[in-house]
Write a protein that holds these residues in place. Structure first.
Motif, PDB file in Angstrom:
ATOM      1  N   ILE A 146      -4.715 -12.130  -1.395  1.00  0.00           N
ATOM      2  CA  ILE A 146      -3.416 -12.445  -1.347  1.00  0.00           C
ATOM      3  C   ILE A 146      -3.125 -12.246   0.442  1.00  0.00           C
ATOM      4  O   ILE A 146      -2.108 -12.857   0.375  1.00  0.00           O
ATOM      5  CB  ILE A 146      -2.496 -10.891  -1.342  1.00  0.00           C
ATOM      6  N   ASP A 147      -4.150 -11.609   1.027  1.00  0.00           N
ATOM      7  CA  ASP A 147      -4.170 -11.520   2.349  1.00  0.00           C
ATOM      8  C   ASP A 147      -4.214 -13.342   2.871  1.00  0.00           C
ATOM      9  O   ASP A 147      -4.429 -13.710   3.555  1.00  0.00           O
ATOM     10  CB  ASP A 147      -4.917 -10.925   2.850  1.00  0.00           C
ATOM     11  N   CYS A 200       1.303  -0.646 -10.624  1.00  0.00           N
ATOM     12  CA  CYS A 200       0.141   0.250 -10.080  1.00  0.00           C
ATOM     13  C   CYS A 200      -0.714   0.588  -9.924  1.00  0.00           C
ATOM     14  O   CYS A 200      -1.374   1.230 -11.422  1.00  0.00           O
ATOM     15  CB  CYS A 200       1.176   1.228  -9.317  1.00  0.00           C
ATOM     16  N   VAL A 201      -2.362   0.514  -8.821  1.00  0.00           N
ATOM     17  CA  VAL A 201      -2.935   1.059  -9.586  1.00  0.00           C
ATOM     18  C   VAL A 201      -4.121   1.746  -8.590  1.00  0.00           C
ATOM     19  O   VAL A 201      -3.285   1.239  -7.102  1.00  0.00           O
ATOM     20  CB  VAL A 201      -3.611  -0.508 -10.062  1.00  0.00           C
ATOM     21  N   SER A 202      -5.356   2.001  -8.937  1.00  0.00           N
ATOM     22  CA  SER A 202      -6.167   2.442  -7.823  1.00  0.00           C
ATOM     23  C   SER A 202      -6.715   1.380  -6.534  1.00  0.00           C
ATOM     24  O   SER A 202      -7.219   0.699  -7.398  1.00  0.00           O
ATOM     25  CB  SER A 202      -7.340   3.660  -8.772  1.00  0.00           C
ATOM     26  N   PRO A 203      -6.653   1.769  -5.674  1.00  0.00           N
ATOM     27  CA  PRO A 203      -7.155   0.323  -4.282  1.00  0.00           C
ATOM     28  C   PRO A 203      -8.631   1.531  -4.100  1.00  0.00           C
ATOM     29  O   PRO A 203      -9.447   0.281  -3.576  1.00  0.00           O
ATOM     30  CB  PRO A 203      -6.559   1.230  -3.603  1.00  0.00           C
ATOM     31  N   ARG A 232      -9.570  -4.285  -4.537  1.00  0.00           N
ATOM     32  CA  ARG A 232      -9.803  -5.272  -3.301  1.00  0.00           C
ATOM     33  C   ARG A 232     -10.296  -6.316  -3.216  1.00  0.00           C
ATOM     34  O   ARG A 232      -9.999  -6.987  -2.282  1.00  0.00           O
ATOM     35  CB  ARG A 232     -11.805  -3.933  -2.283  1.00  0.00           C
ATOM     36  N   THR A 233     -10.853  -6.883  -3.884  1.00  0.00           N
ATOM     37  CA  THR A 233     -11.255  -8.429  -3.716  1.00  0.00           C
ATOM     38  C   THR A 233      -9.323  -9.245  -4.489  1.00  0.00           C
ATOM     39  O   THR A 233      -9.512 -10.302  -3.434  1.00  0.00           O
ATOM     40  CB  THR A 233     -11.718  -9.400  -5.354  1.00  0.00           C
ATOM     41  N   LYS A 241       1.068  -1.597  -0.022  1.00  0.00           N
ATOM     42  CA  LYS A 241      -0.057   0.263  -0.324  1.00  0.00           C
ATOM     43  C   LYS A 241       0.665   0.973  -0.290  1.00  0.00           C
ATOM     44  O   LYS A 241       2.073   1.270   0.654  1.00  0.00           O
ATOM     45  CB  LYS A 241      -0.562  -0.297   1.053  1.00  0.00           C
ATOM     46  N   GLN A 242       0.890   2.321  -0.322  1.00  0.00           N
ATOM     47  CA  GLN A 242       1.572   3.166  -0.996  1.00  0.00           C
ATOM     48  C   GLN A 242      -0.156   4.556  -0.769  1.00  0.00           C
ATOM     49  O   GLN A 242      -0.845   4.778  -1.017  1.00  0.00           O
ATOM     50  CB  GLN A 242       1.391   3.303  -1.764  1.00  0.00           C
TER      51      GLN A 242
END
Length: 100
Positions: free
Chosen positions: A88-89, A73-76, A82-83, A54-55
């Motif tokens: 990944i989590d 890099c992509v927009s959160p 989010r999916t 995250k940035q």
């Protein structure tokens, strides 16, 4: 004459030592971390993503890392992002639970 030659050698040696010291101190500074400045608008294949970071500065972004080590890099704010983060989590949690 010998004293003159010795003085020139000392000056040359001091100059070379100064240049080498300056290069060493500049090289010993830590490298800057890669950060996002532009965001991709394409949706990525979630199966190819292995990690993320995250940035918030200079732009709010998620930097995905692919199986090949490519950073994108992509927009959160996008639903698929989010999916992907959630998936990944979950994979990280599974790896931590499984005993080695």
């Amino acid at each position: 004459m010998k004293l003159h030659a010795a003085a020139i050698l000392v000056i040359f040696w001091l100059g070379a030592f100064t240049v080498k010291t300056a290069k060493g101190s500049a090289g010993s500074q830590p490298m800057r971390k890669v950060s996002c400045v532009r965001l991709s608008t394409q949706q990525l294949n979630i199966r190819n993503l292995v990690s993320y970071e995250k940035q918030q500065v200079p732009v709010d972004a998620i930097m995905f890392i692919t199986t090949k080590g490519i950073k994108i890099c992509v927009s959160p704010n996008q639903k698929w992002v989010r999916t992907a983060v959630k998936k990944i989590d979950q994979e990280r949690t599974k790896r931590q639970i499984i005993p080695s």
